[in-house]
Scaffold this motif. Sequence first.
Motif, PDB file in Angstrom:
ATOM      1  N   UNK A   1       0.816  -1.220   0.000  1.00 23.36           N
ATOM      2  CA  UNK A   1       0.000   0.000   0.000  1.00 23.36           C
ATOM      3  C   UNK A   1       0.845   1.265   0.000  1.00 23.36           C
ATOM      4  N   UNK A   2       2.059   1.183  -0.542  1.00 22.39           N
ATOM      5  CA  UNK A   2       2.958   2.335  -0.541  1.00 22.39           C
ATOM      6  C   UNK A   2       3.103   2.980  -1.912  1.00 22.39           C
ATOM      7  N   UNK A   3       2.443   2.405  -2.936  1.00 24.10           N
ATOM      8  CA  UNK A   3       2.604   2.918  -4.292  1.00 24.10           C
ATOM      9  C   UNK A   3       3.502   2.063  -5.149  1.00 24.10           C
ATOM     10  N   UNK A   4       3.784   0.826  -4.717  1.00 27.44           N
ATOM     11  CA  UNK A   4       4.693  -0.034  -5.478  1.00 27.44           C
ATOM     12  C   UNK A   4       4.091  -0.448  -6.819  1.00 27.44           C
ATOM     13  N   UNK A   5       2.779  -0.699  -6.867  1.00 28.54           N
ATOM     14  CA  UNK A   5       2.166  -1.106  -8.131  1.00 28.54           C
ATOM     15  C   UNK A   5       2.194   0.030  -9.138  1.00 28.54           C
ATOM     16  N   UNK A   6       1.903   1.243  -8.685  1.00 23.90           N
ATOM     17  CA  UNK A   6       1.979   2.398  -9.587  1.00 23.90           C
ATOM     18  C   UNK A   6       3.416   2.587 -10.076  1.00 23.90           C
ATOM     19  N   UNK A   7       4.389   2.439  -9.199  1.00 28.85           N
ATOM     20  CA  UNK A   7       5.792   2.544  -9.595  1.00 28.85           C
ATOM     21  C   UNK A   7       6.125   1.503 -10.665  1.00 28.85           C
ATOM     22  N   UNK A   8       5.665   0.299 -10.450  1.00 32.66           N
ATOM     23  CA  UNK A   8       5.863  -0.796 -11.407  1.00 32.66           C
ATOM     24  C   UNK A   8       5.271  -0.433 -12.771  1.00 32.66           C
ATOM     25  N   UNK A   9       4.041   0.059 -12.778  1.00 31.41           N
ATOM     26  CA  UNK A   9       3.373   0.412 -14.025  1.00 31.41           C
ATOM     27  C   UNK A   9       4.055   1.585 -14.721  1.00 31.41           C
ATOM     28  N   UNK A  10       4.509   2.541 -13.950  1.00 34.25           N
ATOM     29  CA  UNK A  10       5.210   3.695 -14.524  1.00 34.25           C
ATOM     30  C   UNK A  10       6.503   3.249 -15.203  1.00 34.25           C
ATOM     31  N   UNK A  11       7.280   2.414 -14.527  1.00 30.93           N
ATOM     32  CA  UNK A  11       8.558   1.977 -15.093  1.00 30.93           C
ATOM     33  C   UNK A  11       8.368   1.082 -16.317  1.00 30.93           C
ATOM     34  N   UNK A  12       7.387   0.161 -16.285  1.00 27.52           N
ATOM     35  CA  UNK A  12       7.179  -0.717 -17.434  1.00 27.52           C
ATOM     36  C   UNK A  12       6.600   0.044 -18.621  1.00 27.52           C
ATOM     37  N   UNK A  13       5.976   1.176 -18.355  1.00 31.63           N
ATOM     38  CA  UNK A  13       5.443   2.005 -19.440  1.00 31.63           C
ATOM     39  C   UNK A  13       6.524   2.908 -20.018  1.00 31.63           C
ATOM     40  N   UNK A  14       7.301   3.529 -19.161  1.00 33.38           N
ATOM     41  CA  UNK A  14       8.267   4.539 -19.597  1.00 33.38           C
ATOM     42  C   UNK A  14       9.500   3.936 -20.249  1.00 33.38           C
ATOM     43  N   UNK A  15       9.859   2.693 -19.902  1.00 35.63           N
ATOM     44  CA  UNK A  15      11.129   2.114 -20.337  1.00 35.63           C
ATOM     45  C   UNK A  15      10.925   0.848 -21.158  1.00 35.63           C
ATOM     46  N   UNK A  16      11.763   0.634 -22.147  1.00 33.12           N
ATOM     47  CA  UNK A  16      11.784  -0.648 -22.833  1.00 33.12           C
ATOM     48  C   UNK A  16      12.268  -1.701 -21.842  1.00 33.12           C
ATOM     49  N   UNK A  17      11.529  -2.801 -21.732  1.00 34.44           N
ATOM     50  CA  UNK A  17      11.811  -3.730 -20.653  1.00 34.44           C
ATOM     51  C   UNK A  17      11.176  -5.088 -20.896  1.00 34.44           C
ATOM     52  N   UNK A  18      11.517  -6.020 -20.029  1.00 35.75           N
ATOM     53  CA  UNK A  18      10.804  -7.281 -19.880  1.00 35.75           C
ATOM     54  C   UNK A  18      10.241  -7.284 -18.462  1.00 35.75           C
TER      55      UNK A  18
END
Length: 320
Positions: A52-69
């Motif tokens: 409940x600290x914002x980890x899911x939003x952080x995850x979604x932001x990083x997977x959206x902003x960066x080329x990744x697996x």
Amino acid sequence: MSYGRESPIIRYARTFQDLYRFCAPLDHLFRLPLRLHPPRDIPVVCIVAPPRSGSTLTYQVLTTALKNTHLTNIWNLLYATPALGGVVSKLLCRRHISSFSSTHGFVPGLCGEAEGLKFWSYWSGQTLQEDAGALKPEKLRELKGVLDMLASPDEPFITGYLGHAFSMEQMRAHFDRIVFVYVSRDLLSNAYSLLKISGEEWSSLRPKACSEKEYNSRYERVADQLVSIHESILSQSLPGDTIRITYEDLCRSPQRVVDSIVAFAKQRQIRVNPRLDLPQEFAASHIEPDTNDETRHLVTALKARVANGHEQNLPEIFLR
């Protein structure tokens, strides 16, 4: 089509997962063609945070902003065959665009970003319960070999599993090129959100220090849980591979936070490329101390627990 965590199809998927572990030997067949390509030492961006600290939003932001697996729901469903799951995920989800929404950390849809409890507990031994004796270094070494075969140049593997908060040292030992993104949120808002989903029962991560304690109230329990998780993360963090961000900063300026993570990763010889533009901001949820009786009880419990803490950075987290 998307489905909620308690929908019938999700319940069927859980039953499928329980049986699917017997299919693990089949994955060696799917690894054969991958061996035709030279393996790369896959870089990893690992999010560590309390629930409940914002980890899911952080995850979604990083997977959206960066080329990744990254782990998707379809890959998590096929957790016992990571080569097959990774290939299927890449084929089906390469054009996926995040919804930036979730329900208690669950992102619906086959291509939704998956935290991966089933995946990571199977391959690393780390569940939501802190227990160093349950870790599986041999299995994690095997998974690292598969991820190396799936790796693409300048595309890190991004993971947002909450259990990593208890196994940073294990992840560091197996993934040489790793960066930890430590997410924190003001303690009261974090504790209030955690209190609401847990009620009278224990919810999510359970630090070893909390396992055998009896609490006078649920406020004391949540405060101890939250601060103990922060203490665990802080005790395992190293300046050279751990960058700390806040949920509040991420909501105010997501691109600026991503840029800071990219710059930090570059210092670790982890290069990443941009993928998609981000929204300018996200609505941040914040709770004031005098909102209601529950918040007042939480403030008292948090102050007492922080005062008994051993990490110098905890008051800073509380006062922010």
